[in-house]
Every structure is written in C-alpha cells, then in structure tokens.
Design a protein around this motif. Structure first.
Motif, mmCIF file in Angstrom:
data_model
loop_
_atom_site.group_PDB
_atom_site.id
_atom_site.type_symbol
_atom_site.label_atom_id
_atom_site.label_comp_id
_atom_site.label_asym_id
_atom_site.label_seq_id
_atom_site.Cartn_x
_atom_site.Cartn_y
_atom_site.Cartn_z
ATOM 1 N N VAL A 34 1.183 -0.990 -0.321
ATOM 2 C CA VAL A 34 -0.352 0.030 -0.193
ATOM 3 C C VAL A 34 0.871 0.962 -0.474
ATOM 4 O O VAL A 34 -0.370 2.376 0.126
ATOM 5 C CB VAL A 34 -0.956 0.241 1.351
ATOM 6 N N GLY A 35 2.151 0.566 0.177
ATOM 7 C CA GLY A 35 2.584 2.574 0.080
ATOM 8 C C GLY A 35 2.711 2.597 1.363
ATOM 9 O O GLY A 35 2.553 2.627 2.555
ATOM 10 N N LEU A 45 -6.482 3.960 10.896
ATOM 11 C CA LEU A 45 -8.316 3.404 10.987
ATOM 12 C C LEU A 45 -8.213 1.906 11.126
ATOM 13 O O LEU A 45 -9.706 1.697 11.909
ATOM 14 C CB LEU A 45 -7.596 3.403 9.188
ATOM 15 N N TYR A 46 -7.286 1.349 11.087
ATOM 16 C CA TYR A 46 -7.750 -0.022 12.213
ATOM 17 C C TYR A 46 -7.157 0.433 13.498
ATOM 18 O O TYR A 46 -7.511 -0.781 14.730
ATOM 19 C CB TYR A 46 -6.785 -1.191 11.481
ATOM 20 N N PRO A 227 -8.326 4.650 -4.645
ATOM 21 C CA PRO A 227 -7.714 3.451 -5.448
ATOM 22 C C PRO A 227 -6.444 2.808 -3.863
ATOM 23 O O PRO A 227 -6.978 1.075 -3.395
ATOM 24 C CB PRO A 227 -6.508 3.334 -5.870
ATOM 25 N N LEU A 228 -6.153 3.330 -3.552
ATOM 26 C CA LEU A 228 -5.286 3.844 -2.141
ATOM 27 C C LEU A 228 -6.825 2.545 -0.627
ATOM 28 O O LEU A 228 -5.940 1.914 -0.033
ATOM 29 C CB LEU A 228 -4.443 4.729 -1.349
ATOM 30 N N LEU A 229 -8.181 3.560 -0.746
ATOM 31 C CA LEU A 229 -8.326 3.012 0.596
ATOM 32 C C LEU A 229 -8.661 2.011 -0.174
ATOM 33 O O LEU A 229 -9.125 1.262 1.202
ATOM 34 C CB LEU A 229 -9.438 4.281 0.412
ATOM 35 N N ARG A 230 -9.147 1.579 -0.934
ATOM 36 C CA ARG A 230 -9.317 0.150 -1.228
ATOM 37 C C ARG A 230 -8.295 -1.448 -1.246
ATOM 38 O O ARG A 230 -8.535 -1.977 -0.473
ATOM 39 C CB ARG A 230 -10.061 -0.407 -2.891
ATOM 40 N N GLU A 235 -5.952 -5.280 2.524
ATOM 41 C CA GLU A 235 -4.739 -5.687 3.530
ATOM 42 C C GLU A 235 -5.018 -5.649 4.494
ATOM 43 O O GLU A 235 -4.670 -5.332 5.658
ATOM 44 C CB GLU A 235 -3.604 -4.012 3.568
ATOM 45 N N TRP A 236 -6.644 -5.876 5.426
ATOM 46 C CA TRP A 236 -7.008 -5.946 6.308
ATOM 47 C C TRP A 236 -6.542 -7.363 7.578
ATOM 48 O O TRP A 236 -6.213 -5.920 8.114
ATOM 49 C CB TRP A 236 -8.556 -6.312 6.585
#
Length: 309
Positions: A34-35, A45-46, A227-230, A235-236
């Motif tokens: 994801v960079g 976020l997690y 796209p980055l959000l997806r 990668e959850w």
C-alpha cells in the motif's frame, strides 16, 4: 491526581516503546502493498476500534465515565492528531531510504525537539545540561547522516540525483519534529480534559485523537485516492496487527503523558532505538555500521543527559 508510584511512568513508557517498535515493523511490511502513505494510515484506521475497546475496559474497571471535551482540549487533540499522521508518513518514507534501525534513530531526536518546543511555545527554560544534551544528540545525527555511513541505494530522479527532500536525515528529522509536536499536543489535551482519573483522561484523548485522524484520512482518500483506500481495505489482515499494536502503544504513551512530562517520557522512550536494533537484526537482517552505531550512541547519550537535567 491521587498518589501514584513514582516508577509507574517508566513501566508505561517502556511498554509503549516496545509495542511501537513492533508496530513500526508491521507497518514496514505493508510498504510494498500500500506504499508509505497507506502503511501510515492503517495504524489509525485499524487502531480506532481497539482504542474504543481499551476505553471500554478502563471505564468498566474504574466505574468512571469520560467528561465532556472542551474546546481547549479539542484544540490540543487536533494539533497532536494531525502532527502524528504527518510524522508517521515521514518516518515510513525515510525507511525507504535507510535501514529500519537508523530511521528510528533519526526520529529519536524527538525528545530534544520536545524540549525546544517547550521553550518556544510554553516558555520552559533550558538548563545547561539540557543544552548539552541537544548538542550531543545533534552531533550524533550529523554522524548518522554523513555520506558513506552504510547508506543503502536510494531511488534516483531522471537526472540521477536524489532529491534533497527525500534525504533520510531530513525525512527522519522532520518526522521527529512532528512526533514532538504530537507529544506536546496530546499531553496538553490530557491535562485539559481533567478527567475523573488519569486512566479515563488518557483513554478519552486517545479515542478522540484517533477519531479525528480516521475522519481526516477517510475524507482525504475518499476525495483524492479511492484506489489506495480499496488497497488498504484489501490488506485488512496484516493491517489489523499494525492497528492493534499502534493503539496498544498509544494507550501506554498516553498513560505516561498523563502522569509525567512529555520530555521525560520521550527521553526514556529512546530505548526504542535498542528495540529497533533487535528487530532489525532478527526480522529484516539489517545491521548498523560502526559509524551508525556511534551516531546512535551519541543520540542516546544526549537523551540520557536530558533525562538527568
């Protein structure tokens, strides 16, 4: 605040530093997927669900509920939250240019910058030993960033030169500055909350800060980079680990901020450099050159002087 054991902040800080080292390693593993930006975002976020869980545990154990958040405390939270997001992104970008352990060493100039920000914004006076610690640690950073000290190959521009803004020293030092601003901001927020107990105040500040960060990140990505959000959502599984470790580390940083000054907490937090060396050798098979070792030792020495000032 009720009487607390004088060593409690030490336990909180060492626990936070160890968890933060593992979180940094988990985020680094996400760089390819994801960079740097995505890896920076996952911890927030997690991490929010775990912070809410920690707050629920604290409320359940203490029987005390959070107090309303005033504008003064909220202002400090915004400063700390946004500075922390930027600091994390800068740190991960620096890891692309230099080894894991050396990048952590660059960011660990943070305690010295906390002292400087305290002087500028809060009027905290610098003692002789404090000034000496700043000098020693600054020389250590210069040693680390001196050409030929084991630098790994860096990406080139079309002209073949590495852009100055991507220098690992600049990225790492800027990350340390933002982490310092974040520490001061969150410490100010916890004190301004004046919660029923330091446990509740620290946990409330953490949840509020992560909520601000999550909303800001989702808004930014939703408008500019879906796209980055997806990709982050895809990668959850590894992101959950980074989120948990991030929230766990932050919980203990905030508890330490609640019972002692940010400068003392972040100074002791330099044990993370030692933890990072262990992780770097075991997980990434990276080592520090003799020059890097000298630089790291000087930074740690400067921090120890600051701690004793």
């Amino acid at each position: 605040m009720p009487f607390l054991p004088p060593w409690l902040w030490i336990v909180f800080t060492i626990t936070a530093a160890a968890a933060q080292t593992l979180r940094n390693a988990a985020q680094r593993d996400l760089l390819d997927g994801v960079g740097a930006a995505g890896a920076a975002y996952v911890r927030f976020l997690y991490g929010l669900p775990f912070a809410l869980l920690f707050l629920g545990v604290v409320v359940g154990l203490t029987g005390r509920h959070p107090t309303p958040i005033g504008s003064h405390a909220l202002g400090w939270i915004f400063v700390g939250a946004l500075a922390q997001v930027l600091a994390t992104g800068l740190m991960l970008a620096a890891m692309r240019e230099r080894s894991f352990v050396v990048t952590i060493a660059y960011t660990k100039t943070e305690p010295l910058q906390v002292a400087l920000f305290g002087l500028v914004f809060l009027g905290d006076r610098l003692t002789g030993p404090t000034a000496l610690s700043i000098f020693v640690a600054t020389i250590g950073v210069l040693v680390l960033s001196w050409p030929g000290s084991g630098r790994i190959p860096s990406p080139k521009t079309s002209a073949g030169a590495v852009p100055a803004y991507r220098s690992p020293a600049i990225l790492g030092l800027c990350a340390g500055a933002c982490f310092a601003i974040s520490a001061v901001g969150f410490r100010g927020a916890i004190l301004a909350l004046d919660g029923p107990t330091f446990l509740v105040a620290a946990s409330t500040a953490l949840v509020t800060g992560l909520l601000v960060q999550t909303l800001a990140i989702l808004l930014h990505l939703g408008l500019t980079n879906r796209p980055l959000l997806r990709a982050i959502a895809a990668e959850w599984r590894p992101s959950l680990l980074a989120g948990f470790l991030g929230a766990f580390a932050s919980q203990f940083w905030f508890l330490a901020f609640a019972v002692d000054s940010a400068a003392r907490v972040r100074t002791l937090g330099l044990v993370e450099v030692i933890f990072a060396q262990m992780v770097s050798r075991r997980l990434f098979k990276q080592g520090a050159s003799p020059r890097d070792a000298v630089g790291i030792a000087m930074i740690v020495t400067g921090a120890v002087i600051l701690f004793r000032a």
